[in-house]
Design a protein around this motif. Sequence first.
Motif, PDB file in Angstrom:
ATOM      1  N   THR A  76      -6.491  74.892  10.929  1.00 43.24           N
ATOM      2  CA  THR A  76      -5.222  75.056  10.926  1.00 43.24           C
ATOM      3  C   THR A  76      -3.654  74.423  11.485  1.00 43.24           C
ATOM      4  O   THR A  76      -4.356  73.422  12.541  1.00 43.24           O
ATOM      5  CB  THR A  76      -5.442  76.632  12.310  1.00 43.24           C
ATOM      6  OG1 THR A  76      -6.436  77.312  11.710  1.00 43.24           O
ATOM      7  CG2 THR A  76      -3.886  77.349  12.358  1.00 43.24           C
ATOM      8  N   GLY A  77      -2.737  74.604  10.237  1.00 45.89           N
ATOM      9  CA  GLY A  77      -1.252  74.364  10.802  1.00 45.89           C
ATOM     10  C   GLY A  77      -0.580  74.955  10.948  1.00 45.89           C
ATOM     11  O   GLY A  77      -0.592  76.108  11.499  1.00 45.89           O
ATOM     12  N   LYS A  78       0.518  74.201  12.234  1.00 48.36           N
ATOM     13  CA  LYS A  78       2.060  75.275  12.826  1.00 48.36           C
ATOM     14  C   LYS A  78       2.788  74.810  12.319  1.00 48.36           C
ATOM     15  O   LYS A  78       3.693  73.636  11.433  1.00 48.36           O
ATOM     16  CB  LYS A  78       1.173  74.924  14.798  1.00 48.36           C
ATOM     17  CG  LYS A  78       0.586  75.312  15.058  1.00 48.36           C
ATOM     18  CD  LYS A  78       0.538  74.953  16.664  1.00 48.36           C
ATOM     19  CE  LYS A  78      -0.945  75.837  17.016  1.00 48.36           C
ATOM     20  NZ  LYS A  78      -1.784  75.411  17.002  1.00 48.36           N
ATOM     21  N   PHE A  93      11.552  72.187   3.757  1.00 44.26           N
ATOM     22  CA  PHE A  93      10.561  72.113   4.815  1.00 44.26           C
ATOM     23  C   PHE A  93      11.133  70.844   5.362  1.00 44.26           C
ATOM     24  O   PHE A  93      11.874  69.664   5.396  1.00 44.26           O
ATOM     25  CB  PHE A  93       9.454  71.107   4.584  1.00 44.26           C
ATOM     26  CG  PHE A  93       8.056  71.856   3.846  1.00 44.26           C
ATOM     27  CD1 PHE A  93       8.381  73.186   3.481  1.00 44.26           C
ATOM     28  CD2 PHE A  93       7.208  71.517   2.982  1.00 44.26           C
ATOM     29  CE1 PHE A  93       7.538  74.193   3.578  1.00 44.26           C
ATOM     30  CE2 PHE A  93       6.416  72.054   2.050  1.00 44.26           C
ATOM     31  CZ  PHE A  93       6.416  74.067   2.250  1.00 44.26           C
ATOM     32  N   VAL A  94      11.472  70.676   7.341  1.00 42.45           N
ATOM     33  CA  VAL A  94      12.372  70.184   7.624  1.00 42.45           C
ATOM     34  C   VAL A  94      10.933  69.267   8.376  1.00 42.45           C
ATOM     35  O   VAL A  94      10.423  69.947   9.068  1.00 42.45           O
ATOM     36  CB  VAL A  94      13.269  70.666   8.813  1.00 42.45           C
ATOM     37  CG1 VAL A  94      13.839  70.216  10.023  1.00 42.45           C
ATOM     38  CG2 VAL A  94      14.090  71.403   8.041  1.00 42.45           C
ATOM     39  N   ILE A  95      10.909  67.678   8.895  1.00 45.88           N
ATOM     40  CA  ILE A  95      10.106  67.259   9.517  1.00 45.88           C
ATOM     41  C   ILE A  95      10.960  66.862  10.370  1.00 45.88           C
ATOM     42  O   ILE A  95      11.464  66.283  10.368  1.00 45.88           O
ATOM     43  CB  ILE A  95       9.727  66.421   8.814  1.00 45.88           C
ATOM     44  CG1 ILE A  95       8.978  66.353   6.818  1.00 45.88           C
ATOM     45  CG2 ILE A  95       8.526  65.352   8.296  1.00 45.88           C
ATOM     46  CD1 ILE A  95       8.683  67.472   7.150  1.00 45.88           C
ATOM     47  N   HIS A  96      10.603  66.804  11.559  1.00 45.34           N
ATOM     48  CA  HIS A  96      10.487  66.538  12.977  1.00 45.34           C
ATOM     49  C   HIS A  96      10.238  64.907  13.387  1.00 45.34           C
ATOM     50  O   HIS A  96       9.885  64.229  12.404  1.00 45.34           O
ATOM     51  CB  HIS A  96       9.741  67.596  14.581  1.00 45.34           C
ATOM     52  CG  HIS A  96       8.166  66.575  14.648  1.00 45.34           C
ATOM     53  ND1 HIS A  96       7.506  65.694  14.382  1.00 45.34           N
ATOM     54  CD2 HIS A  96       7.337  67.824  13.680  1.00 45.34           C
ATOM     55  CE1 HIS A  96       6.356  65.992  14.488  1.00 45.34           C
ATOM     56  NE2 HIS A  96       6.129  66.826  13.831  1.00 45.34           N
ATOM     57  N   TRP A  99       9.492  63.152  18.271  1.00 46.34           N
ATOM     58  CA  TRP A  99       8.922  64.180  19.852  1.00 46.34           C
ATOM     59  C   TRP A  99       8.998  65.545  19.840  1.00 46.34           C
ATOM     60  O   TRP A  99       8.098  65.878  20.473  1.00 46.34           O
ATOM     61  CB  TRP A  99      10.258  64.645  20.174  1.00 46.34           C
ATOM     62  CG  TRP A  99      11.266  63.722  20.678  1.00 46.34           C
ATOM     63  CD1 TRP A  99      13.271  63.070  20.782  1.00 46.34           C
ATOM     64  CD2 TRP A  99      11.712  62.581  22.018  1.00 46.34           C
ATOM     65  NE1 TRP A  99      13.532  62.007  21.336  1.00 46.34           N
ATOM     66  CE2 TRP A  99      12.805  62.052  21.987  1.00 46.34           C
ATOM     67  CE3 TRP A  99      10.486  62.902  23.181  1.00 46.34           C
ATOM     68  CZ2 TRP A  99      12.870  60.558  22.962  1.00 46.34           C
ATOM     69  CZ3 TRP A  99      10.653  61.929  24.212  1.00 46.34           C
ATOM     70  CH2 TRP A  99      11.883  60.929  24.240  1.00 46.34           C
ATOM     71  N   GLY A 100       8.471  65.422  18.515  1.00 47.46           N
ATOM     72  CA  GLY A 100       7.712  66.667  18.050  1.00 47.46           C
ATOM     73  C   GLY A 100       8.338  67.531  17.850  1.00 47.46           C
ATOM     74  O   GLY A 100       9.614  67.480  17.519  1.00 47.46           O
ATOM     75  N   LEU A 101       7.937  68.925  17.268  1.00 45.92           N
ATOM     76  CA  LEU A 101       9.018  70.166  16.974  1.00 45.92           C
ATOM     77  C   LEU A 101       8.996  70.584  18.116  1.00 45.92           C
ATOM     78  O   LEU A 101       8.945  71.685  18.415  1.00 45.92           O
ATOM     79  CB  LEU A 101       7.836  71.243  15.993  1.00 45.92           C
ATOM     80  CG  LEU A 101       8.310  72.525  15.323  1.00 45.92           C
ATOM     81  CD1 LEU A 101       9.679  72.160  14.989  1.00 45.92           C
ATOM     82  CD2 LEU A 101       7.629  73.044  14.589  1.00 45.92           C
ATOM     83  N   ASP A 125       4.889  71.290  12.246  1.00 44.49           N
ATOM     84  CA  ASP A 125       4.876  69.789  13.029  1.00 44.49           C
ATOM     85  C   ASP A 125       3.848  69.199  12.613  1.00 44.49           C
ATOM     86  O   ASP A 125       2.537  69.403  12.488  1.00 44.49           O
ATOM     87  CB  ASP A 125       3.883  71.492  14.095  1.00 44.49           C
ATOM     88  CG  ASP A 125       3.797  70.625  15.548  1.00 44.49           C
ATOM     89  OD1 ASP A 125       4.042  69.585  15.860  1.00 44.49           O
ATOM     90  OD2 ASP A 125       2.895  71.986  16.290  1.00 44.49           O
ATOM     91  N   LEU A 126       4.262  68.002  12.558  1.00 46.50           N
ATOM     92  CA  LEU A 126       2.755  66.885  12.484  1.00 46.50           C
ATOM     93  C   LEU A 126       1.917  66.415  13.795  1.00 46.50           C
ATOM     94  O   LEU A 126       0.990  65.724  13.458  1.00 46.50           O
ATOM     95  CB  LEU A 126       3.772  65.965  12.050  1.00 46.50           C
ATOM     96  CG  LEU A 126       3.771  66.108  10.554  1.00 46.50           C
ATOM     97  CD1 LEU A 126       4.631  64.884   9.789  1.00 46.50           C
ATOM     98  CD2 LEU A 126       2.925  67.569  10.303  1.00 46.50           C
ATOM     99  N   TYR A 127       2.588  66.926  14.634  1.00 49.00           N
ATOM    100  CA  TYR A 127       1.925  66.792  16.288  1.00 49.00           C
ATOM    101  C   TYR A 127       0.728  68.248  15.929  1.00 49.00           C
ATOM    102  O   TYR A 127       0.134  68.380  17.384  1.00 49.00           O
ATOM    103  CB  TYR A 127       3.068  66.691  16.721  1.00 49.00           C
ATOM    104  CG  TYR A 127       3.671  65.544  17.125  1.00 49.00           C
ATOM    105  CD1 TYR A 127       3.442  64.660  16.370  1.00 49.00           C
ATOM    106  CD2 TYR A 127       4.466  64.857  18.335  1.00 49.00           C
ATOM    107  CE1 TYR A 127       3.864  62.756  16.239  1.00 49.00           C
ATOM    108  CE2 TYR A 127       4.933  63.762  18.205  1.00 49.00           C
ATOM    109  CZ  TYR A 127       4.832  62.979  16.948  1.00 49.00           C
ATOM    110  OH  TYR A 127       5.534  61.143  17.073  1.00 49.00           O
ATOM    111  N   ASP A 128       0.946  69.173  15.934  1.00 45.46           N
ATOM    112  CA  ASP A 128      -0.796  69.882  16.403  1.00 45.46           C
ATOM    113  C   ASP A 128      -0.536  70.824  17.543  1.00 45.46           C
ATOM    114  O   ASP A 128      -0.743  70.632  18.121  1.00 45.46           O
ATOM    115  CB  ASP A 128      -1.901  69.611  16.084  1.00 45.46           C
ATOM    116  CG  ASP A 128      -2.377  69.533  14.947  1.00 45.46           C
ATOM    117  OD1 ASP A 128      -2.265  70.284  14.118  1.00 45.46           O
ATOM    118  OD2 ASP A 128      -3.267  68.099  14.744  1.00 45.46           O
TER     119      ASP A 128
END
Length: 287
Positions: A76-78, A93-96, A99-101, A125-128
């Motif tokens: 699952t992704g967020k 799509f906005v990519i952080h 620091w993360g989302l 959120d690529l940092y889950d």
Amino acid sequence: MKKLWTLCAALLSAVTVASAQTTMSCCAKPAGPNATEAFAMLATNEDFSGGHDAPLPFTYAGEGQTIEFKTTDGKTGKGFEIKSATKSNKYLFVIHEWWGLNDYIKQEAAQFAKDLPGVNVIALDLYDGQVATTPDEAGKYMQAVKTDRAQAIVKGAVQYAGPQAQVASIGWCFGGGWSLQTALLAGKQAVGCVMYYGMPEKDVTKLKTLNTDVLGIFATQDKWINPEVVAQFQKDMAAAKKKVTIKSYDADHAFANPSNPKYNKAFGDDAHALSVAYLKKNFKLKS
């Protein structure tokens, strides 16, 4: 878009030492065992993690909601989504960054939702779910990003948007490189890509699969994503027979980040206006 110049300097040094393999972005974990080992060593390097100011406390209280979606690896992704007021198949799509989302990125997403009426905006959120508040945390989270997992998240977001969705992307440094990767992963659904001082894709074969042109925003004083890197990207895009528009400002890396000491408001505002105009054109929005 927090201060990331030290981060990118360190990573580019690692890539140079480790191999000439293609990286996903200026701040993403490069592929290959040698590069991975070099990157892991950088995570404990004082210059790598200690040269970044922690973000000031900030809480976003505007519109939008956290979403979950299935990813192509069965997990699952967020993300954080701000839906268009009217039904739309257009998605940004906005990519952080590293620091993360966090709430700063949610605020950026909200600004683009305001600038682009009729477009659904999702900050991926690529940092889950992990959000860093210290440089040490950010370094660990970024180091832990696995290319396959990040790709699965992007692909899952595209599937969440739907088969008829038109997808554009934007990101800064870490997110800048991943913005370009998102355009590649979105395939025929990609309609736009904005990358702020991110490491370009160097595989011409991959670039040939792009379904969109690219707007690249760079800084001439950037010592790492420097004019030579940008010039090579232009050559590679030409070889791939794809269009890229380059806008270079006489500024330093991360000049568009208001919290960065090297922030240049005039250039930052101009770059934002350029990005909005590009996205409006590619989404075919009414002015």
